[in-house]
Enzyme design. Structure first.
Site, mmCIF file in Angstrom:
data_model
loop_
_atom_site.group_PDB
_atom_site.id
_atom_site.type_symbol
_atom_site.label_atom_id
_atom_site.label_comp_id
_atom_site.label_asym_id
_atom_site.label_seq_id
_atom_site.Cartn_x
_atom_site.Cartn_y
_atom_site.Cartn_z
ATOM 1 N N GLN A 1 28.048 45.998 43.889
ATOM 2 C CA GLN A 1 27.641 44.898 43.016
ATOM 3 C C GLN A 1 27.205 45.371 41.626
ATOM 4 O OE1 GLN A 1 24.867 42.355 45.167
ATOM 5 N NE2 GLN A 1 26.095 42.504 47.020
ATOM 6 N N GLY B 1 27.018 35.657 47.566
ATOM 7 C CA GLY B 1 25.591 35.890 47.372
ATOM 8 C C GLY B 1 25.295 37.167 46.623
ATOM 9 N N CYS C 1 15.810 22.974 73.282
ATOM 10 C CA CYS C 1 15.669 22.647 71.863
ATOM 11 C C CYS C 1 15.884 21.142 71.718
ATOM 12 C CB CYS C 1 16.656 23.426 71.000
ATOM 13 S SG CYS C 1 18.382 23.004 71.285
ATOM 14 N N LEU D 1 31.188 32.364 51.037
ATOM 15 C CA LEU D 1 31.361 33.492 51.956
ATOM 16 C C LEU D 1 30.036 33.751 52.669
ATOM 17 C CD1 LEU D 1 33.830 33.702 50.087
ATOM 18 C CD2 LEU D 1 33.636 36.187 50.229
ATOM 19 N N MET D 2 29.986 33.454 53.956
ATOM 20 C CA MET D 2 28.752 33.537 54.744
ATOM 21 C C MET D 2 28.740 34.785 55.612
ATOM 22 S SD MET D 2 26.391 31.163 54.479
ATOM 23 C CE MET D 2 25.597 31.137 56.091
ATOM 24 N N LYS E 1 35.874 44.342 49.598
ATOM 25 C CA LYS E 1 35.547 43.110 48.884
ATOM 26 C C LYS E 1 36.782 42.477 48.261
ATOM 27 C CE LYS E 1 31.081 42.608 49.441
ATOM 28 N NZ LYS E 1 30.120 42.769 48.353
#
EC number: 2.8.1.4
Length: 485
Positions: free
Chosen positions: A299, A290, A459, A186-187, A268
């Protein structure tokens, strides 16, 4: 000619023979994939207890690129840079050592360590004494110290070849990809999710990326950049997926119907429900987050327990006992910190007094007020793409941003590469002004530039410049184009 000897991660060496064989074969293949992009004729050989890498090129930049590539392959604990030489006797070995590494023991206390394979009329100890004695006599200020030396000279003798170690480099350690099953990370683009993804990659798990979009296009582009960077740096040997889910309707439903203190935990749980369904469709057995124990209200141990009970899918939390500073330090080490610092902000679910001890019966009661058709719809509409297509998608979305190879005389080129890339290969264009502004500073610093000029983003590959141009366009900067020499 350049030669490296890759040392296996110690945990690989203690595996059973069949497992070790499989792991080393995967590592050998991964090394070939990475290094053959630099040199098609590179030789990679599996020697059971190590892997040798040889290229006939002695180009200085090639050496740097090889070292960089090997340092970003999971499963390599360290690799030594060696010079191979033929020899007839011990004196030949000493002379070559003096020429190659004699300068490293000037005014230093040193020792010599030798490993030997094959049949010889001398022992490893004979080599250590002869080479050490010669360096002691002929190098200014050098002295032998067998315990706690300042410098250790390392030699390897194999049959009629001598290998003199000129430098030792350290890798990622861990296991080769994909020795473990796939996971879905999960980003969010912040410090934690990037580091958690990296930690799973170095454990040998092919890591796919799942993004719950709460903040619009700019946030999604930023997370795509971070995900693409992690994949490109540490797992480009294997294909992975990037999945984007528009979660704003879910947030709206929670804000409208759920009691304030329960919002964070329920959000969540909705993410875990969605993640589990997407993982099942993709044949993935575990989710990765994370989360770190006690870092924020959602958390706490009690809240994590309630969150986990929403799904039977395994949830992995590689950072569960890490302090925030430890996570930030790892992010800086792997190159994701500055992206995390400048990730676009988003408005999610913010409770005034969030619960830190959620009770499952209270949470389930609140969830009965939630319209699950909303969740099912966003899951159904999830976008699944190959992470490699981020570059292609950026180009397609960026039709209004002109890419040019010929610059007008009044152009200003903005070099958006990282400082490390810019230092390694400075960009200089005759008659053209070049401004150095790393991509992770564009969001806050581009507006400070004079806006009566046209700017051309540059770039190395063109991926980051395309994505950043899109963000700047969305922010009202129409004077941005892309420079592709």
């Amino acid at each position: 000619m350049l030669k490296f000897i890759v040392k296996l991660h110690p945990e690989i060496a203690i595996k059973s023979r069949s497992v070790r064989k499989r792991f080393t074969k995967l590592l050998e293949n991964n090394i070939k994939i990475v290094l053959r992009k630099l040199d098609e004729k590179v030789q990679v050989q599996n020697n059971w207890d190590n892997i040798s890498v040889v290229t006939k090129s002695d180009d200085a930049q090639m050496r740097i690129d090889f070292i960089d590539g090997l340092q970003r392959i999971p499963g390599i604990v360290q690799f030594i840079e060696v010079t191979e030489t033929n020899y007839e006797n011990l004196h030949d070995i000493y002379e070559k050592a003096l020429d190659l590494i004699g300068h490293t023991v000037v005014n230093k206390a040193f020792c010599v360590r030798c490993k030997r394979q094959g049949k010889h009329d001398f022992t490893s100890t004979d080599v250590e004494r002869y080479v050490g004695g010669g360096l002691n006599q002929h190098v200014e200020g050098a002295s032998v110290r067998l315990k706690n030396p300042e410098v250790t000279i390392r030699l390897e003798i194999k049959d009629d070849k001598a290998y003199i170690v000129t430098q030792t480099h350290y890798g990622m350690s861990g296991f080769p990809l994909p020795t473990q099953e796939d996971v879905l990370s999960l980003m969010s683009g912040g410090f934690d999710s990037g580091v958690a993804s990296y930690q799973m990659i170095r454990k040998g798990a092919r890591t796919h990326f799942l993004f719950f979009n709460l903040g619009g296009a700019a946030h999604e582009i930023g997370v795509k950049q971070a995900s693409y960077y992690i994949w490109k740096q540490f797992s480009s040997t294997h294909k992975v997926k990037f999945i984007s889910v528009d979660f704003e309707p879910v947030v709206a439903e929670i804000l409208e119907n759920v009691e304030n203190s329960q919002m964070g935990v329920i959000l969540k749980r909705m993410m875990m429900r969605a993640g589990s369904q997407i993982a099942e469709k993709l044949g993935i057995q575990a989710l990765v987050t994370g989360e770190s124990l006690g870092q924020v209200s959602s958390q706490t141990l009690a809240n994590l327990s309630v969150i986990d009970r929403v799904t039977e899918t395994l949830i992995l939390r590689p950072l569960i006992q890490h302090d925030k500073q430890e996570i930030i330090d790892i992010a800086r080490k792997i190159g994701t910190a500055e992206m995390a610092e400048t990730m676009p902000e988003y408005c999610g679910v913010i409770s005034k007094k969030p619960t830190v001890k959620a009770k499952i019966e209270v949470v389930k009661a609140e969830e009965q007020k939630f319209d699950f058709d909303v969740l099912n719809t966003v899951i159904k509409n999830a976008r699944v793409m190959d992470v490699r297509d981020i570059d292609l998608e950026a180009k397609q979305e960026l039709k209004e941003a002109e890419s040019v190879s010929d610059l007008p005389s009044d152009a200003v080129v903005v070099d958006i590469r990282s400082p490390e890339e810019e230092d390694a290969k400075p960009l200089e264009i005759d008659g053209i002004e070049v401004v150095h502004l790393p991509f992770f500073r564009l969001a806050t610093k581009f507006g400070d530039l004079p806006q009566d000029k046209d700017y051309y983003l540059y770039c190395a590959k063109g991926v980051m410049s395309q994505l950043q141009a899109l963000i700047l366009h969305d922010n009202g900067f129409a004077n941005v184009k892309v420079y592709r020499p």
